[in-house]
Enzyme design. Structure first.
Site, PDB file in Angstrom:
ATOM      1  N   LYS A  22      23.856  -4.412  -7.431  1.00  0.00           N
ATOM      2  CA  LYS A  22      23.120  -3.623  -6.511  1.00  0.00           C
ATOM      3  C   LYS A  22      22.901  -4.148  -5.314  1.00  0.00           C
ATOM      4  CE  LYS A  22      18.610  -5.641  -8.371  1.00  0.00           C
ATOM      5  NZ  LYS A  22      17.571  -5.357  -9.112  1.00  0.00           N
ATOM      6  N   ARG A  78       6.932  -2.121 -15.157  1.00  0.00           N
ATOM      7  CA  ARG A  78       7.801  -1.921 -13.988  1.00  0.00           C
ATOM      8  C   ARG A  78       8.641  -0.762 -14.358  1.00  0.00           C
ATOM      9  NH1 ARG A  78      12.010  -5.560 -10.501  1.00  0.00           N
ATOM     10  NH2 ARG A  78      13.090  -5.238 -12.405  1.00  0.00           N
ATOM     11  N   TYR A 109       8.622 -15.577  23.027  1.00  0.00           N
ATOM     12  CA  TYR A 109       7.351 -14.678  23.335  1.00  0.00           C
ATOM     13  C   TYR A 109       6.263 -15.598  22.975  1.00  0.00           C
ATOM     14  CZ  TYR A 109      10.514 -10.289  23.564  1.00  0.00           C
ATOM     15  OH  TYR A 109      11.251  -9.547  24.012  1.00  0.00           O
ATOM     16  N   MET A 167      14.165 -10.164  18.181  1.00  0.00           N
ATOM     17  CA  MET A 167      15.197  -8.994  17.355  1.00  0.00           C
ATOM     18  C   MET A 167      16.460  -9.722  17.172  1.00  0.00           C
ATOM     19  SD  MET A 167      15.429  -5.217  18.332  1.00  0.00           S
ATOM     20  CE  MET A 167      13.635  -4.859  17.961  1.00  0.00           C
TER      21      MET A 167
END
EC number: 5.1.1.1
Length: 349
Positions: free
Chosen positions: A35, A130, A244, A292
């Site tokens: 998956k 679940r 940053y 990013m």
């Protein structure tokens, strides 16, 4: 230029499957969970390699993943859909011989009304809360469901990665209570359950993360190798900041490499100032925030400026990287982005 070079070692993947197949024991079939696009590494390539190695039952999360896999593998292998039979899935399930793991009375009703006589499986909830039918639901429909001939009855362990957790034995006992005496193949174990021992193996195991080099399979061979190109190097003086928010300040003069890759590529922001990249086995600390598209790395201790730095491979597993980011190896793998140049090695028939 691609953000980085992601090499997927299909021979290592196959070795991991073979090792988990052996650990599953004689008389137990070993499937494969592919998956989330083969845990981020490419379901088509992963599934083909595993099918050549002998896997005959594959597991995906949703019908759309099953449809893509059927196109790759052809009609022979069985493809199970953990999410079951959702509204709108009938044509896809029926046309492509996908096997939904029915999780509720509603799904059972939907499947029997839309696709009577076609294959299905049953998922039971033994304590994870679940997916799957709880004991009362199962008792109400078991006779009807079993008469229709499910291909598989399964449940899923919540705490198998923690071998001594009491819930493992509790779920095992509940699974026995819900399924003993039925004439249908049973499955309880993914990777962690395989490692718990033969009591948990039943008729079929379904390894996932262990195939791809992740814990709790400590003997797994690394499958993913990720190298990031250096775009630029620069000298910094004592007191200068990097990135940053000025989140890292040089305590002495040094050299910083900026590599191509960031949280847009699945390299999680939280590993800023905690993670490492490697050059010929030598660790190089991430300094400042992961942004990013870029990561800044302290290479002051290297004798030459590298052209690339490795973030996944023999020196750092997916779980090592996950520890630095405060997450799990599953997230690292499944987050790997689409900008990498992907190279597949091994896995030949």
């Amino acid at each position: 230029m691609a953000t980085g070079s992601l090499t997927i070692d299909l021979d290592a993947l196959v070795r991991n499957w073979q090792a988990l197949d052996k650990a599953s024991g004689s008389g137990v079939e070993t499937g494969a969970v592919v998956k989330a696009d083969g845990y981020g590494l490419g379901a088509a390539q992963v599934a083909r390699a595993l099918a050549r190695a002998g896997a005959r039952r594959f597991f995906v999360a949703v019908a759309e993943e099953g449809a893509a896999l059927r196109e790759v593998l052809g009609r022979a292998p069985e493809i199970y859909v953990f999410g079951g039979h959702m509204p709108g899935d009938a044509d896809m399930l029926g046309d492509l011989d996908l096997i939904p793991m029915l999780n509720s009375v509603d799904q059972l009703t939907r499947h029997f009304e839309a696709l009577a006589g076609t294959s299905f499986g049953i998922q039971l909830d033994t304590g994870m809360n679940r997916l799957g039918m709880e004991p009362g639901e199962w008792a109400a429909v078991a006779e009807v469901a079993l008469t229709a001939g499910p291909k598989l009855v399964m449940s899923h362990l919540a705490c198998a990665d923690t071998p001594d957790h009491a819930q493992n034995r509790q779920q095992l006992e509940m699974f026995h209570a819900m399924t003993d005496g039925i004439d249908v193949p049973r499955s309880l174990s993914a990777t962690g359950g395989i490692l718990l021992g033969e009591d948990y193996h039943f008729d079929l195991t379904r390894p996932g993360i262990g195939l791809y080099g992740g814990l709790p399979f400590e003997d797994a061979t690394p499958v993913a190798h990720l190298s990031l190109p250096v775009i630029q190097t620069r000298e910094v003086e004592q007191g200068e900041s990097v990135g940053y928010g000025s989140a890292w300040v040089a305590e002495e003069p040094g050299v910083i490499a900026t590599v191509s890759g960031g949280y847009a590529d699945g390299l999680i922001r939280a590993m800023g100032n905690t993670g490492h990249l490697f050059f010929d086995g030598v660790p190089c600390a991430i300094v400042g925030r992961v942004s990013m598209d870029l990561i800044t790395v302290d290479i002051s201790h290297l004798t030459a400026a590298p052209k690339a730095l490795d973030i996944l491979g023999p020196d750092q597993s997916v779980d090592d990287l996950a520890d630095a980011a405060g997450t799990v190896g599953y997230e690292i793998l499944t987050s790997l982005g689409g900008r990498y140049k992907r190279l597949y090695t091994g896995g030949a028939g």
